[in-house]
Scaffold this active site. Structure first.
Site, PDB file in Angstrom:
ATOM      1  CE1 TYR A 148      81.416  52.464  47.341  1.00 24.89           C
ATOM      2  CE2 TYR A 148      81.649  52.058  44.971  1.00 24.89           C
ATOM      3  CZ  TYR A 148      81.033  52.722  46.023  1.00 24.89           C
ATOM      4  OH  TYR A 148      80.043  53.628  45.768  1.00 24.89           O
ATOM      5  CB  ILE A 163      73.739  53.838  58.748  1.00 23.23           C
ATOM      6  CG1 ILE A 163      74.993  53.695  57.886  1.00 23.23           C
ATOM      7  CG2 ILE A 163      72.965  55.114  58.475  1.00 23.23           C
ATOM      8  CD1 ILE A 163      74.684  53.548  56.388  1.00 23.23           C
ATOM      9  CG  LEU A 221      72.094  61.985  46.384  1.00 23.85           C
ATOM     10  CD1 LEU A 221      71.516  62.735  45.171  1.00 23.85           C
ATOM     11  CD2 LEU A 221      71.983  60.482  46.186  1.00 23.85           C
TER      12      LEU A 221
HETATM   13  N1  LIG Z   1      80.627  59.585  44.529  1.00 29.59           N
HETATM   14  C1  LIG Z   1      80.454  58.871  43.413  1.00 29.59           C
HETATM   15  O1  LIG Z   1      81.096  59.107  42.385  1.00 29.59           O
HETATM   16  C2  LIG Z   1      79.417  57.766  43.392  1.00 29.59           C
HETATM   17  C3  LIG Z   1      79.269  56.982  42.234  1.00 29.59           C
HETATM   18  C4  LIG Z   1      78.286  55.981  42.217  1.00 29.59           C
HETATM   19  C5  LIG Z   1      77.477  55.787  43.330  1.00 29.59           C
HETATM   20  N2  LIG Z   1      77.666  56.550  44.452  1.00 29.59           N
HETATM   21  C6  LIG Z   1      76.808  56.321  45.613  1.00 29.59           C
HETATM   22  O2  LIG Z   1      76.015  57.486  45.772  1.00 29.59           O
HETATM   23  C7  LIG Z   1      75.750  57.702  47.160  1.00 29.59           C
HETATM   24  C8  LIG Z   1      76.041  59.149  47.516  1.00 29.59           C
HETATM   25  O3  LIG Z   1      77.406  59.439  47.224  1.00 29.59           O
HETATM   26  P1  LIG Z   1      78.028  60.878  47.562  1.00 29.59           P
HETATM   27  O4  LIG Z   1      79.120  61.108  46.577  1.00 29.59           O
HETATM   28  O5  LIG Z   1      76.933  61.881  47.735  1.00 29.59           O
HETATM   29  O6  LIG Z   1      78.698  60.565  48.989  1.00 29.59           O
HETATM   30  P2  LIG Z   1      79.363  61.622  49.983  1.00 29.59           P
HETATM   31  O7  LIG Z   1      79.451  62.967  49.384  1.00 29.59           O
HETATM   32  O8  LIG Z   1      80.613  60.996  50.511  1.00 29.59           O
HETATM   33  O9  LIG Z   1      78.306  61.682  51.160  1.00 29.59           O
HETATM   34  C9  LIG Z   1      78.076  60.585  52.011  1.00 29.59           C
HETATM   35  C10 LIG Z   1      77.562  61.094  53.317  1.00 29.59           C
HETATM   36  O10 LIG Z   1      77.296  59.981  54.181  1.00 29.59           O
HETATM   37  C11 LIG Z   1      77.906  60.217  55.454  1.00 29.59           C
HETATM   38  N3  LIG Z   1      78.272  58.917  56.030  1.00 29.59           N
HETATM   39  C12 LIG Z   1      79.302  58.114  55.672  1.00 29.59           C
HETATM   40  N4  LIG Z   1      79.315  56.995  56.423  1.00 29.59           N
HETATM   41  C13 LIG Z   1      78.261  57.084  57.276  1.00 29.59           C
HETATM   42  C14 LIG Z   1      77.748  56.236  58.300  1.00 29.59           C
HETATM   43  N5  LIG Z   1      78.350  55.068  58.592  1.00 29.59           N
HETATM   44  N6  LIG Z   1      76.646  56.632  58.982  1.00 29.59           N
HETATM   45  C15 LIG Z   1      76.053  57.825  58.693  1.00 29.59           C
HETATM   46  N7  LIG Z   1      76.494  58.683  57.744  1.00 29.59           N
HETATM   47  C16 LIG Z   1      77.587  58.311  57.036  1.00 29.59           C
HETATM   48  C17 LIG Z   1      79.121  61.072  55.138  1.00 29.59           C
HETATM   49  O11 LIG Z   1      79.530  61.780  56.276  1.00 29.59           O
HETATM   50  P3  LIG Z   1      81.114  61.962  56.590  1.00 29.59           P
HETATM   51  O12 LIG Z   1      81.771  62.355  55.302  1.00 29.59           O
HETATM   52  O13 LIG Z   1      81.125  63.044  57.621  1.00 29.59           O
HETATM   53  O14 LIG Z   1      81.582  60.635  57.086  1.00 29.59           O
HETATM   54  C18 LIG Z   1      78.559  61.988  54.060  1.00 29.59           C
HETATM   55  O15 LIG Z   1      77.825  63.056  54.630  1.00 29.59           O
HETATM   56  C19 LIG Z   1      76.549  56.636  47.914  1.00 29.59           C
HETATM   57  O16 LIG Z   1      75.689  55.573  48.222  1.00 29.59           O
HETATM   58  C20 LIG Z   1      77.582  56.155  46.914  1.00 29.59           C
HETATM   59  O17 LIG Z   1      77.934  54.798  47.126  1.00 29.59           O
HETATM   60  C21 LIG Z   1      78.605  57.534  44.499  1.00 29.59           C
END
Ligand SMILES: NC(=O)c1ccc[n+]([C@@H]2O[C@H](COP(=O)([O-])OP(=O)(O)OC[C@H]3O[C@@H](n4cnc5c(N)ncnc54)[C@H](OP(=O)(O)O)[C@@H]3O)[C@@H](O)[C@H]2O)c1
Length: 286
Positions: free
Chosen positions: A122, A34, A12
């Site tokens: 989760y 964070i 995202l």
């Molecule tokens: N993926 C899904 O299917 C899904 C479904 C429903 C809701 N969501 C929600 O949508 C949002 C975005 O998901 P996404 O798929 O875009 O996630 P993503 O691709 O995994 O991206 C998350 C980003 O946050 C960074 N991050 C993780 N932990 C962190 C921390 N403690 N401090 C600072 N940065 C941190 C990660 O960096 P690193 O990878 O380098 O750690 C990564 O760049 C999340 O809130 C997730 O819960 C996702």
């Protein structure tokens, strides 16, 4: 508006950076942690944002069952830290959450006012994070979404459902996909566009934002192989047969009514989103 995007190289986050207008401050995990309040304060003081968008999450859903700590550290404490900073410094906060806050007993789309009932660690950690944001940050949005696929998921070391299917098909293996979990798969590019519209309204609150329509994971796999003209052996199985460690809701389709009431038009269908994704990946065989 100066907008700080946390998780800027995630699925995202990458599409927010591609689509948002304004003075953007994209931060990766290397730039900010964070779960560490002082790390947030430091980047906030350096960049002085008017809005922080938090896309960061720990979403290893199955691993979190036996080891819950990383999920609560990022999804709950991290959200709380951001909410405290935003409240103290009069910053708007946009926090992203998940359909997994719901239990999946309904058979019609969940509204923003439906009672959550997470089935796994989760979802519990994300719900606790939402609650901190709503309780502590008066100028905040909480946006729940489902089944994300975004171009950053195709990068080395990252993945999503579409990439997993493509990888398995490339290996020539039989593919078993659950056919009894229903979601609205959502293209992060479309989600990012909707977020861009919502943040201009200043209508704070809880929102559901997904592509339109819904399907089972099996139906999504069939559709992606139709579009790509790949022909792996694919079997439909049940959630019980799949046997994942974490329980998951069987139905987590989200009604986007609050978004429409805020004046943001419905997102296109998940099929159209999937076609665009596969076109961008150079895999649309049509
Ligand atoms: N993926 C899904 O299917 C899904 C479904 C429903 C809701 N969501 C929600 O949508 C949002 C975005 O998901 P996404 O798929 O875009 O996630 P993503 O691709 O995994 O991206 C998350 C980003 O946050 C960074 N991050 C993780 N932990 C962190 C921390 N403690 N401090 C600072 N940065 C941190 C990660 O960096 P690193 O990878 O380098 O750690 C990564 O760049 C999340 O809130 C997730 O819960 C996702």
């Amino acid at each position: 508006m100066r907008i700080m995007i946390i998780g800027a190289d995630g699925q995202l986050g990458t599409d927010l950076v591609r689509t948002l207008e304004g003075d953007l401050v994209p931060l990766t995990h290397a730039d900010v942690e964070i779960s560490d309040h002082s790390s947030i304060e430091a980047v906030m003081l350096e960049h002085k944002p008017q809005l922080i968008i938090n896309t960061a999450a720990y979403h290893q859903v199955d691993l979190a069952e036996d080891n819950p700590e990383p999920a609560f550290v990022t999804n709950t404490i991290g959200a709380r830290n951001l909410a405290l900073t935003c409240a103290e410094h009069d910053i708007d906060l946009f926090h992203v959450s998940t359909d997994y806050v719901f239990g999946g007993d309904k058979r019609e789309p969940y509204s923003e006012t439906d009672l959550p009932g997470p089935l796994n660690v989760y979802g519990t950690s994300k719900l606790a994070g939402e609650n901190f944001v709503r309780a502590l940050a008066p100028r905040s949005y909480v946006a729940r979404t489902t089944g994300l696929f975004g171009i950053a998921g195709s990068r080395e070391g990252r993945s999503n459902f579409v990439e997993t299917m493509l990888r398995l098909a490339g290996q020539g293996r039989d593919i078993n996909v659950v056919a009894d979990q229903y979601v609205s798969p959502t293209y992060t590019y479309d989600l990012a566009l909707a977020i861009g519209q919502l943040i201009t309204t200043r209508k704070y609150g809880t929102y559901h934002i997904t592509n339109s329509g819904y399907c089972s994971w099996f139906e999504m796999a069939i559709e992606l192989f139709r579009i790509t003209k790949l022909t792996p052996n694919i079997n439909s199985i049940t959630t019980t047969e799949f046997g994942a460690k974490a329980n998951r809701p069987l139905y987590s389709v989200l009604s986007n009514n609050a978004l429409e009431r805020a004046g943001v038009p419905p997102l296109r269908t998940w099929r159209e989103g999937l076609e665009s994704y596969l076109t961008e990946r150079g895999l649309h065989a049509g």
